[in-house]
Design a protein around this motif. Structure first.
Motif, PDB file in Angstrom:
ATOM      1  N   HIS A   1       0.837  -1.192   0.000  1.00  0.00           N
ATOM      2  CA  HIS A   1       0.000   0.000   0.000  1.00  0.00           C
ATOM      3  C   HIS A   1       0.876   1.248   0.000  1.00  0.00           C
ATOM      4  N   LEU A   2       0.444   2.249  -0.730  1.00  0.00           N
ATOM      5  CA  LEU A   2       1.068   3.567  -0.655  1.00  0.00           C
ATOM      6  C   LEU A   2       0.241   4.390   0.333  1.00  0.00           C
ATOM      7  N   VAL A   3       0.838   4.701   1.481  1.00  0.00           N
ATOM      8  CA  VAL A   3       0.151   5.442   2.537  1.00  0.00           C
ATOM      9  C   VAL A   3       0.543   6.909   2.418  1.00  0.00           C
ATOM     10  N   VAL A   4      -0.443   7.755   2.090  1.00  0.00           N
ATOM     11  CA  VAL A   4      -0.220   9.180   1.883  1.00  0.00           C
ATOM     12  C   VAL A   4      -0.815   9.946   3.062  1.00  0.00           C
ATOM     13  N   ARG A   5      -0.006  10.868   3.618  1.00  0.00           N
ATOM     14  CA  ARG A   5      -0.477  11.702   4.731  1.00  0.00           C
ATOM     15  C   ARG A   5      -0.225  13.163   4.402  1.00  0.00           C
ATOM     16  N   VAL A   6      -1.232  13.971   4.656  1.00  0.00           N
ATOM     17  CA  VAL A   6      -1.102  15.429   4.554  1.00  0.00           C
ATOM     18  C   VAL A   6      -1.410  15.978   5.937  1.00  0.00           C
ATOM     19  N   VAL A   7      -0.401  16.571   6.591  1.00  0.00           N
ATOM     20  CA  VAL A   7      -0.530  17.006   7.985  1.00  0.00           C
ATOM     21  C   VAL A   7      -0.331  18.514   8.039  1.00  0.00           C
ATOM     22  N   ASP A   8      -1.296  19.226   8.673  1.00  0.00           N
ATOM     23  CA  ASP A   8      -1.118  20.664   8.887  1.00  0.00           C
ATOM     24  C   ASP A   8      -1.329  20.987  10.357  1.00  0.00           C
ATOM     25  N   ASP A   9      -0.890  22.164  10.754  1.00  0.00           N
ATOM     26  CA  ASP A   9      -1.014  22.594  12.153  1.00  0.00           C
ATOM     27  C   ASP A   9      -2.088  23.664  12.306  1.00  0.00           C
ATOM     28  N   GLY A  10      -3.160  23.564  11.484  1.00  0.00           N
ATOM     29  CA  GLY A  10      -4.205  24.578  11.485  1.00  0.00           C
ATOM     30  C   GLY A  10      -5.217  24.409  12.603  1.00  0.00           C
ATOM     31  N   ILE A  11      -6.396  25.013  12.371  1.00  0.00           N
ATOM     32  CA  ILE A  11      -7.425  25.060  13.422  1.00  0.00           C
ATOM     33  C   ILE A  11      -8.208  23.756  13.534  1.00  0.00           C
ATOM     34  N   GLY A  12      -8.095  22.847  12.554  1.00  0.00           N
ATOM     35  CA  GLY A  12      -8.798  21.577  12.623  1.00  0.00           C
ATOM     36  C   GLY A  12     -10.290  21.719  12.395  1.00  0.00           C
ATOM     37  N   GLY A  13     -11.026  20.660  12.779  1.00  0.00           N
ATOM     38  CA  GLY A  13     -12.482  20.676  12.649  1.00  0.00           C
ATOM     39  C   GLY A  13     -12.989  20.369  11.255  1.00  0.00           C
ATOM     40  N   ALA A  14     -12.123  19.857  10.372  1.00  0.00           N
ATOM     41  CA  ALA A  14     -12.564  19.543   9.003  1.00  0.00           C
ATOM     42  C   ALA A  14     -13.383  18.261   9.002  1.00  0.00           C
ATOM     43  N   THR A  15     -14.487  18.241   8.270  1.00  0.00           N
ATOM     44  CA  THR A  15     -15.337  17.051   8.140  1.00  0.00           C
ATOM     45  C   THR A  15     -15.726  16.873   6.687  1.00  0.00           C
ATOM     46  N   PRO A  16     -15.678  15.630   6.187  1.00  0.00           N
ATOM     47  CA  PRO A  16     -16.120  15.399   4.807  1.00  0.00           C
ATOM     48  C   PRO A  16     -17.625  15.520   4.707  1.00  0.00           C
ATOM     49  N   ARG A  17     -18.087  16.444   3.917  1.00  0.00           N
ATOM     50  CA  ARG A  17     -19.524  16.603   3.693  1.00  0.00           C
ATOM     51  C   ARG A  17     -19.824  16.373   2.231  1.00  0.00           C
TER      52      ARG A  17
ATOM     53  N   GLN B   1      -9.241   8.502   5.434  1.00  0.00           N
ATOM     54  CA  GLN B   1      -9.669   8.963   6.748  1.00  0.00           C
ATOM     55  C   GLN B   1      -9.301  10.426   6.925  1.00  0.00           C
ATOM     56  N   VAL B   2     -10.137  11.112   7.670  1.00  0.00           N
ATOM     57  CA  VAL B   2      -9.877  12.507   8.029  1.00  0.00           C
ATOM     58  C   VAL B   2      -9.788  12.580   9.548  1.00  0.00           C
ATOM     59  N   GLN B   3      -8.635  12.943  10.077  1.00  0.00           N
ATOM     60  CA  GLN B   3      -8.424  13.095  11.511  1.00  0.00           C
ATOM     61  C   GLN B   3      -8.253  14.580  11.788  1.00  0.00           C
ATOM     62  N   SER B   4      -9.299  15.184  12.375  1.00  0.00           N
ATOM     63  CA  SER B   4      -9.279  16.646  12.500  1.00  0.00           C
ATOM     64  C   SER B   4     -10.059  17.081  13.722  1.00  0.00           C
ATOM     65  N   ARG B   5      -9.386  17.063  14.865  1.00  0.00           N
ATOM     66  CA  ARG B   5     -10.016  17.583  16.074  1.00  0.00           C
ATOM     67  C   ARG B   5      -9.846  19.100  16.134  1.00  0.00           C
ATOM     68  N   PRO B   6     -10.853  19.838  16.600  1.00  0.00           N
ATOM     69  CA  PRO B   6     -10.741  21.297  16.684  1.00  0.00           C
ATOM     70  C   PRO B   6      -9.539  21.712  17.517  1.00  0.00           C
ATOM     71  N   GLY B   7      -8.707  22.585  16.930  1.00  0.00           N
ATOM     72  CA  GLY B   7      -7.535  23.096  17.619  1.00  0.00           C
ATOM     73  C   GLY B   7      -6.324  22.203  17.538  1.00  0.00           C
ATOM     74  N   ALA B   8      -6.426  21.035  16.899  1.00  0.00           N
ATOM     75  CA  ALA B   8      -5.314  20.077  16.861  1.00  0.00           C
ATOM     76  C   ALA B   8      -4.827  19.815  15.449  1.00  0.00           C
ATOM     77  N   GLY B   9      -5.182  20.661  14.496  1.00  0.00           N
ATOM     78  CA  GLY B   9      -4.734  20.460  13.136  1.00  0.00           C
ATOM     79  C   GLY B   9      -5.524  19.387  12.416  1.00  0.00           C
ATOM     80  N   THR B  10      -5.158  19.128  11.153  1.00  0.00           N
ATOM     81  CA  THR B  10      -5.862  18.152  10.329  1.00  0.00           C
ATOM     82  C   THR B  10      -4.853  17.204   9.682  1.00  0.00           C
ATOM     83  N   THR B  11      -5.191  15.924   9.667  1.00  0.00           N
ATOM     84  CA  THR B  11      -4.373  14.916   9.004  1.00  0.00           C
ATOM     85  C   THR B  11      -5.249  14.127   8.052  1.00  0.00           C
ATOM     86  N   LEU B  12      -4.901  14.119   6.779  1.00  0.00           N
ATOM     87  CA  LEU B  12      -5.567  13.274   5.790  1.00  0.00           C
ATOM     88  C   LEU B  12      -4.720  12.034   5.583  1.00  0.00           C
TER      89      LEU B  12
END
Length: 647
Positions: free
Chosen positions: A592-608, A628-639
């Motif tokens: 598998h090719l595991v791709v991650r995009v990690v930022d240190d932003g405000i988080g809270g992203a949800t796929p709609r 998967q989208v891992q994005s807790r508010p205030g903890a950044g977002t990881t795709l």
């Protein structure tokens, strides 16, 4: 009024127990008091709930008569004889004759049950005949010199030797007992004519009457041989008012078939095992010795081994005859499960089969999907409207499998309904797995439809933008160059320079528009690999971006998907997350090719629905991967995307 009558009975029985305590066997004191309380209690409940039914008043009447005339009078007679109180023989005489009016009360009960009315007018004559027999028998019984055994002194002080008590009993007892037998016959006639609810009521009472019909003659024969025979009579009599009250008040009315079948089955099993034990004991005793412990041990082991298979076979035969609804319900479900195992019927038919067995065409079976934690019907359609219908949960251990919703009016009774539903668990489990597969197929189809729709929309956008933007500017450039060509012969050099400068400006704008249109399409750098393409993407970004990508090449579709994930993640970080740093990471892990995009932003992203993240999820799903989208508010977002890419 009903409560007052029951209270009077309680007081009378307390007094009777106090008077009789330790002057007669304890079982006699307590059990017959329990019988009186059960009779008056059942009568009071019937009067309270069904005041127009004469049986309630009848039970209260002869229940109180039994409490006073039998229990209190007997206790007074015993205590008077022991303590020298007055009036002892009177109490003993009343107690000795009290069984006759008590028996007449049951004659009337048989004639009136369950409606409180006679079956027809001619059955009234039977009640009058029994009443005449009762009066004659009471007079002869109480005045007979032969009743000395009913008194502590051994002599009937009220005996009249000149009175032909034997002749009177010869006249009165046939009338009395004949009317009781006639009342039993009327109960049989009523049962034969009954249907529906009345038949279920009669089954309750007939079961108790049959038990009493066996127990009472047995106790009567053994009454003066073994006083403990009174226990049999007391228990059998107590069952009659309880059964009558349950039937008239319709408490668990439809469970009667279960009780009848169990009673007959276990009685037959007991007799069969006793016969088997006796035969084995005799047969083995001939070889091992009659008193040998081995004989007893082997016979006991054989009977224990035979218990389970015999019980199953006897229960099956009894259900076929006495509890046909239970037999049919369980065997229909067993036959359906056999068809499912053999592949003759689909497991989804379990909903229709349950509806037929329970007699509810509106019955609905919902299955539970553990991944989404929701209930769906057998086609996979979600159901959130869990209304207030009767529900039976189906589980395997602690895990829910499904739920059956029905109208609750099944004639099988709640226990049998639950048994049938639980027996259907195998078919429900298979149907659940198939429904889960249907849901996944629907989601895959929807995902592919969205991808196709998005692709067509993107093509139309590019065509429209090319037509309306870059194409028009290129046409303008062409016309400007054509104009410059004409000016070469006639115009001044300054005019030609102006025309060419305008053409160059238009070309510059067209190039910019073409670059804008090319955004989202695989860049030329992707021809050199995923790493160079992402590094070019990082150089164009307005914030620091680190890139860690494998140098090896992958399938074109996998590289394109990974690139678009990085593009979308970076775009979201810049536009929406207020990020100050982004990491683009890809690793090759076990095919598998595991791709991650990690930022240190405000988080809270949800796929709609309709967002870029949903499009990425669809693209990844089309390749057979996970997103998967891992994005807790205030903890950044990881795709995180896992793309199958082979070894």
């Amino acid at each position: 009024m009903p409560a007052v009558m029951f209270g009077v009975c309680v007081v009378a029985e307390i007094a009777a127990i106090g008077l009789s305590w330790r002057l007669e066997p304890v079982y006699d004191t307590l059990l017959y008091g329990l019988f009186a309380l059960a009779t008056v209690g059942a009568g009071a409940a019937i009067v309270q709930r069904r005041p127009g039914n004469a049986i309630g008043w009848l039970f209260c009447g002869f229940g109180l008569l039994n409490a006073f005339a039998s229990d209190v009078a007997q206790g007074w007679g015993l205590r008077a004889a022991a303590e020298g109180w007055p009036g002892g023989p009177i109490g003993e005489a009343i107690s000795a004759v009290s069984w006759l009016p008590n028996g007449y009360g049951w004659t009337l009960t048989f004639l009136l049950f369950p409606t409180g009315r006679f079956l027809s007018g001619r059955w009234r004559a039977l009640a009058w005949t029994g009443g005449v027999g009762l009066l004659i028998s009471m007079a002869a019984w109480s005045l007979s010199p032969d009743r000395g055994r009913d008194f502590v002194s051994g002599r009937n002080p009220w005996a009249v030797s000149a009175l032909p008590t034997g002749l009177l009993l010869g006249i009165g007892m046939p009338l009395f007992l004949g009317s009781m037998l006639g009342a039993v016959a009327s109960l049989a006639v009523r049962f034969h004519r009954s249907t529906g609810l009345e038949r279920q009521q009669l089954k309750w009472f007939v079961l108790a009457a049959v038990i009493a019909g066996i127990a009472l003659p047995t106790s009567f024969v053994l009454w003066y041989v073994n006083p403990a025979a009174g226990i049999i009579a007391a228990l059998a009599l107590t069952g009659l008012p309880l059964a009558a009250g349950a039937a008239i008040l319709r408490y668990r009315l439809y469970d009667i078939d279960f009780f009848i079948s169990r009673t007959v089955a276990y009685a037959g099993l007991t007799l069969l095992l006793l016969a088997s034990y006796a035969v084995l004991t005799v047969a083995l005793g001939a070889f091992l010795g009659r008193g040998s412990a081995w004989t007893t041990a082997v016979a006991t082991l054989v009977c224990a081994f035979l218990f389970r298979p015999l019980r199953a076979r006897i229960q099956d035969a009894v259900d076929r005859r006495f509890n046909r609804s239970r037999y049919d319900a369980l065997h229909r479900m067993t036959a359906f499960l056999d068809d499912v195992r053999a592949g003759r019927r689909p497991p989804e038919d379990v909903e229709a089969v349950l509806g037929e067995i329970l007699g509810d065409p509106t019955l609905e079976l919902l299955v539970f999907l553990p991944e989404s934690r929701r209930y769906v019907d057998l086609s996979g359609a979600p159901r959130e409207d869990m209304d207030a219908r009767h529900r039976i949960a189906i589980e395997r251990g602690d895990q829910p499998i499904g739920v059956v919703r029905y109208d609750g009016a099944s004639a099988l009774g709640p226990d049998l309904v639950r048994r049938v539903v639980e027996d259907s668990g195998l078919a429900v489990e298979i149907a659940r797995l198939r429904a889960e597969l249907n849901v996944q197929l629907v989601e895959v189809k929807a995902s592919r439809t969205r991808i196709i729709t998005a692709t067509h929309a993107e093509r139309r956008r590019i065509e429209r933008d090319l037509h309306d933007g870059a194409q028009q500017r290129l046409v303008s450039i062409g016309l400007a160059l054509r104009h410059a060509q004409h000016q070469l012969a006639t115009a001044a050099t300054a005019d030609i320079r102006t025309t060419l400068d305008g053409a160059v400006a238009e070309a510059t704008v067209a190039i910019g528009e073409l670059r804008e249109l090319a955004r989202g399409l695989p860049p030329a750098q992707l021809d050199s690999g995923l790493a160079p393409a992402c590094e070019e993407l990082a150089r164009r970004a307005p914030l620091p971006v680190s890139v860690r990508m494998p140098e090896r090449r992958f399938d074109t579709g996998v590289e394109a998907a990974a690139y678009f994930i990085c593009c979308e993640g970076l775009t979201n970080a810049v536009k929406h997350a207020d990020a100050t740093r982004v990491d683009l990471i890809a690793d090759h892990d076990r095919g598998h090719l595991v791709v991650r995009v990690v930022d240190d932003g405000i988080g809270g992203a949800t796929p709609r629905h309709g967002t870029g993240l949903t499009g990425l999820a669809d693209r990844v799903a089309a390749l057979g991967g996970t997103f998967q989208v891992q994005s807790r508010p205030g903890a950044g977002t990881t795709l995180v995307a896992e793309l199958p890419c082979g070894s």
